[in-house]
Design a protein around this motif. Structure first.
Motif, PDB file in Angstrom:
ATOM      1  N   THR A 141      -4.115   6.317   2.945  1.00 22.99           N
ATOM      2  CA  THR A 141      -4.054   5.376   1.837  1.00 22.99           C
ATOM      3  C   THR A 141      -5.349   4.580   1.832  1.00 22.99           C
ATOM      4  O   THR A 141      -6.187   4.723   2.726  1.00 22.99           O
ATOM      5  CB  THR A 141      -2.827   4.449   1.948  1.00 22.99           C
ATOM      6  OG1 THR A 141      -2.706   3.690   0.748  1.00 22.99           O
ATOM      7  CG2 THR A 141      -2.924   3.514   3.141  1.00 22.99           C
ATOM      8  N   ALA A 191       0.863  -1.181   0.000  1.00 25.50           N
ATOM      9  CA  ALA A 191       0.000   0.000   0.000  1.00 25.50           C
ATOM     10  C   ALA A 191       0.902   1.234   0.000  1.00 25.50           C
ATOM     11  O   ALA A 191       1.912   1.271   0.699  1.00 25.50           O
ATOM     12  CB  ALA A 191      -0.903   0.007   1.223  1.00 25.50           C
ATOM     13  N   PRO A 243       1.121   5.688  -0.038  1.00 21.98           N
ATOM     14  CA  PRO A 243       0.361   6.881   0.351  1.00 21.98           C
ATOM     15  C   PRO A 243      -0.382   7.496  -0.826  1.00 21.98           C
ATOM     16  O   PRO A 243       0.156   7.598  -1.918  1.00 21.98           O
ATOM     17  CB  PRO A 243       1.435   7.835   0.868  1.00 21.98           C
ATOM     18  CG  PRO A 243       2.587   6.967   1.242  1.00 21.98           C
ATOM     19  CD  PRO A 243       2.548   5.811   0.294  1.00 21.98           C
ATOM     20  N   ILE A 244      -1.629   7.893  -0.569  1.00 22.35           N
ATOM     21  CA  ILE A 244      -2.400   8.645  -1.554  1.00 22.35           C
ATOM     22  C   ILE A 244      -2.161  10.133  -1.311  1.00 22.35           C
ATOM     23  O   ILE A 244      -2.058  10.912  -2.238  1.00 22.35           O
ATOM     24  CB  ILE A 244      -3.897   8.320  -1.439  1.00 22.35           C
ATOM     25  CG1 ILE A 244      -4.134   6.857  -1.792  1.00 22.35           C
ATOM     26  CG2 ILE A 244      -4.723   9.231  -2.335  1.00 22.35           C
ATOM     27  CD1 ILE A 244      -5.545   6.391  -1.516  1.00 22.35           C
ATOM     28  N   GLU A 261     -10.551   3.677   3.583  1.00 26.07           N
ATOM     29  CA  GLU A 261      -9.452   4.620   3.752  1.00 26.07           C
ATOM     30  C   GLU A 261      -8.822   4.456   5.129  1.00 26.07           C
ATOM     31  O   GLU A 261      -9.523   4.303   6.122  1.00 26.07           O
ATOM     32  CB  GLU A 261      -9.930   6.051   3.569  1.00 26.07           C
ATOM     33  CG  GLU A 261      -8.779   7.029   3.556  1.00 26.07           C
ATOM     34  CD  GLU A 261      -9.208   8.421   3.185  1.00 26.07           C
ATOM     35  OE1 GLU A 261      -9.157   9.292   4.076  1.00 26.07           O
ATOM     36  OE2 GLU A 261      -9.582   8.626   2.027  1.00 26.07           O
TER      37      GLU A 261
END
Length: 149
Positions: free
Chosen positions: A108, A56, A58-59, A116
């Motif tokens: 993320t 995963a 980071p967004i 989320e």
């Protein structure tokens, strides 16, 4: 013991290539020198299931506004750019790369359940479990560079 020379199967008559042990159609033993019970079929032992661990990334990140001290949620596409605070409209320059000292955390999406997640930067590089589905996640800063073949 000579190998199967090839030719028609003694049981079904299908033409079989050389060096086979069994007919590909009817599974008849093709070599007279072999016996049916010379090959033992091993017992089935199921393997322990492994937990699936998905990467995963980071967004976006959380920063503190230098003027009003409120927390700003910023998508990673704005890193290195001038942005304005949603609360006090003061402008601030974001660093081009996030560092654990500048960012307060990141968000993320869980690759298992798509919920989320808000995560502290100290957990980057570690393995964690999603608080929603308990799915195993490896938290990475950015995807690995593709290997040239």
């Amino acid at each position: 013991m000579p190998a199967w020379p090839g030719g028609p199967c003694p049981r079904c008559g299908e033409d079989m290539p050389a060096n086979l042990v069994h007919c590909q159609t009817c599974r008849e033993l093709l070599n007279d020198d072999l016996e049916h019970d010379t090959v033992e079929i091993p017992a089935f032992h199921p393997l322990k299931e492994l937990a699936v661990r998905i990467d995963a990334f980071p967004i976006g990140f959380f920063f503190q506004c230098p003027d009003c001290r409120r927390e700003l949620r910023v998508h990673k596409k704005y890193l290195g750019k001038q942005v304005s605070c949603n609360f006090c409209q003061s402008s601030l320059q974001l660093p081009p790369e996030t560092s654990k000292t500048v960012s307060q955390g990141f968000y993320t999406q869980c690759p298992h359940c798509k919920e989320e997640l808000r995560i502290a930067t100290k957990y980057l590089g570690s393995v964690a479990a999603c608080k929603h589905c308990q799915g195993h996640i490896q938290l990475l800063e950015k995807p690995a560079d593709p290997v040239d073949s």
